[in-house]
Design a protein around this motif. Structure first.
Motif, short mmCIF file in Angstrom:
data_model
loop_
_atom_site.label_atom_id
_atom_site.label_comp_id
_atom_site.label_asym_id
_atom_site.label_seq_id
_atom_site.Cartn_x
_atom_site.Cartn_y
_atom_site.Cartn_z
N MET A 44 23.57 -0.50 8.95
CA MET A 44 22.96 -1.24 7.85
C MET A 44 21.89 -0.38 7.21
N THR A 45 21.90 -0.30 5.87
CA THR A 45 20.92 0.48 5.14
C THR A 45 20.18 -0.40 4.17
N ALA A 46 19.00 0.03 3.80
CA ALA A 46 18.20 -0.72 2.86
C ALA A 46 17.60 0.22 1.84
N THR A 47 17.59 -0.20 0.59
CA THR A 47 16.99 0.62 -0.45
C THR A 47 15.48 0.52 -0.39
N PRO A 48 14.76 1.64 -0.26
CA PRO A 48 13.33 1.60 -0.10
C PRO A 48 12.64 1.13 -1.37
N THR A 49 11.59 0.36 -1.22
CA THR A 49 10.79 -0.08 -2.35
C THR A 49 9.85 1.04 -2.77
N PRO A 50 9.21 0.94 -3.98
CA PRO A 50 8.24 1.96 -4.37
C PRO A 50 7.15 2.14 -3.35
N ALA A 51 6.70 1.03 -2.74
CA ALA A 51 5.66 1.14 -1.70
C ALA A 51 6.20 1.89 -0.50
N GLY A 52 7.48 1.64 -0.17
CA GLY A 52 8.08 2.34 0.96
C GLY A 52 8.18 3.83 0.72
N ARG A 53 8.42 4.22 -0.55
CA ARG A 53 8.50 5.64 -0.88
C ARG A 53 7.16 6.34 -0.66
N GLN A 54 6.06 5.60 -0.77
CA GLN A 54 4.73 6.18 -0.60
C GLN A 54 4.31 6.24 0.85
N LEU A 55 4.96 5.48 1.71
CA LEU A 55 4.56 5.44 3.11
C LEU A 55 4.72 6.79 3.80
N TRP A 56 5.75 7.54 3.44
CA TRP A 56 5.94 8.84 4.07
C TRP A 56 4.77 9.76 3.74
N LEU A 57 4.29 9.72 2.48
CA LEU A 57 3.21 10.60 2.07
C LEU A 57 1.89 10.19 2.73
N ILE A 58 1.64 8.89 2.79
CA ILE A 58 0.40 8.41 3.42
C ILE A 58 0.37 8.83 4.89
N ALA A 61 6.21 9.10 9.08
CA ALA A 61 6.45 9.90 7.88
C ALA A 61 7.92 10.30 7.81
N PHE A 62 8.51 10.69 8.93
CA PHE A 62 9.92 11.03 8.97
C PHE A 62 10.79 9.78 8.77
N ARG A 63 10.27 8.63 9.15
CA ARG A 63 11.00 7.38 8.99
C ARG A 63 11.28 7.09 7.51
N TYR A 64 10.28 7.34 6.67
CA TYR A 64 10.39 6.97 5.26
C TYR A 64 10.66 8.15 4.34
N GLY A 65 10.53 9.37 4.81
CA GLY A 65 10.72 10.53 3.96
C GLY A 65 11.81 11.46 4.47
N LYS A 66 12.19 12.42 3.65
CA LYS A 66 13.19 13.40 4.04
C LYS A 66 12.56 14.46 4.93
N ALA A 67 13.34 14.94 5.88
CA ALA A 67 12.84 15.97 6.79
C ALA A 67 12.46 17.23 6.03
N ILE A 68 13.21 17.53 4.98
CA ILE A 68 12.98 18.74 4.21
C ILE A 68 11.67 18.67 3.41
#
Length: 312
Positions: free
Chosen positions: A1-15, A241-248
């Motif tokens: 099961m996959t879920a499309t990340p929200t804008p807030a979710g996209r920022q979680l990796w950076l935070i 951070a790896f959970r919400y962002g790309k490893a690269i």
């Protein structure tokens, strides 16, 4: 099961990645203080492993997540943990054999390993700046390896080999950390990281040279705990951070940003300037890390959806 990340979710990796950078930057600057105060690096490792326990249980309890116990989850979690803990143990030994302001920049190149593995196995891509960053990093490595008669030559090349081992361990660990997030929770990954760290405590204890006096006072284990807890909490935020962002993306920013910040702090604190070639290597490593951080995924503009952990 996959879920499309929200804008807030996209920022979680950076935070979370920035929190890791700050915590690991401070940790790296003071990580050699405990051995300098008579508390062996092997015992510092033992203290570090113990500081992983509170964040692991607090995170797991706060999330309400059930610990995954499938064979695949255990394999992923222990792989991440043993690579990280093994690299950590080697690092504690390395900083006693060579200059921290050169060891940490080499370790900061661990995203190279992650990028290669992510490119080949995860299909992640980077843009032109990312490619240039990789080339600059490859140029920096032989410069670090060349050791004329300066402060680093006193201990030979042992510190350089140890730094490379840590770089490889943490580079592979980052890849598995990203992959593991597809099958289990971030809290579960960190819990197994804690277990793996504790498994190596007996080894560190046996390797401790008890023929030398050991500082058991406040400037010994207590100081070590205060410093190492920064590393433990930073490791937890790195998993998120790896959970919400790309490893690269996450690997260059966290694993390169923190050590390079540490290198600058160490240079200022120690007041020791390396030779000309070492300065060139440091500048190249810094430029490489920045380039890898600012445009590692320019060739892949579509944000990869976050995969929910598989139900066990």
């Amino acid at each position: 099961m996959t879920a499309t990340p929200t804008p807030a979710g996209r920022q979680l990796w950076l935070i979370n990645a920035l929190i890791t950078v700050v915590l690991w930057g401070v940790w790296g600057a003071f990580s050699d203080q405990s051995p300098k105060h008579g508390f062996p690096d092997t015992l510092v490792y033992c203290v570090w492993a113990l500081t992983m326990i509170p964040p692991a249980f607090i995170a797991l309890r706060a999330s309400g997540t059930k610990l995954e116990t499938s064979p695949r989850a255990i394999a992923y979690g222990m792989a991440v943990g043993l690579l990280g803990a093994g690299g950590q143990m080697v690092l504690f030994y390395a900083v006693t054999r060579g200059p921290a302001y050169l060891i940490f920049p080499i370790i900061s190149l661990s995203p190279l390993v992650t990028i290669v593995m992510s490119f080949a196995l995860l299909g992640e891509r980077t843009g032109k700046l990312g490619i240039l960053g990789i080339l600059l990093a490859l140029i920096a490595l032989p410069i670090f390896n060349y050791s004329p008669a300066d402060g680093a030559s006193a201990s030979g090349s042992t510190w350089f080999v140890l730094a490379l081992i840590v770089m490889l361990c943490w580079g592979v660990q980052a890849y598995f950390m990203k992959s593991a997030n597809n099958y289990m929770s971030a809290e579960g990954i960190f819990f197994y990281m804690m277990l793996a760290g504790l498994l190596l405590v007996p080894v560190a204890w046996l390797l401790t040279d008890r023929s030398q006096p050991i500082n058991w006072g406040w400037s010994g284990p207590a100081l070590a705990a205060g410093i190492q807890v920064l590393n433990a909490i930073g490791a937890l935020t790195l998993v998120f951070a790896f959970r919400y962002g790309k490893a690269i993306i996450v690997a260059p920013l966290s694993n390169a940003g923190a050590p390079l910040a540490t290198a600058i702090i160490s240079l200022i604190a120690l007041g020791v300037m390396p030779g000309t070639l070492k300065i060139i290597g440091l500048v190249l490593a810094l430029a490489a890390s920045v380039m890898l951080a600012i445009e590692p995924d320019a060739a892949d503009e579509t944000l990869e959806p976050v995969a929910e952990p598989a139900t066990v």
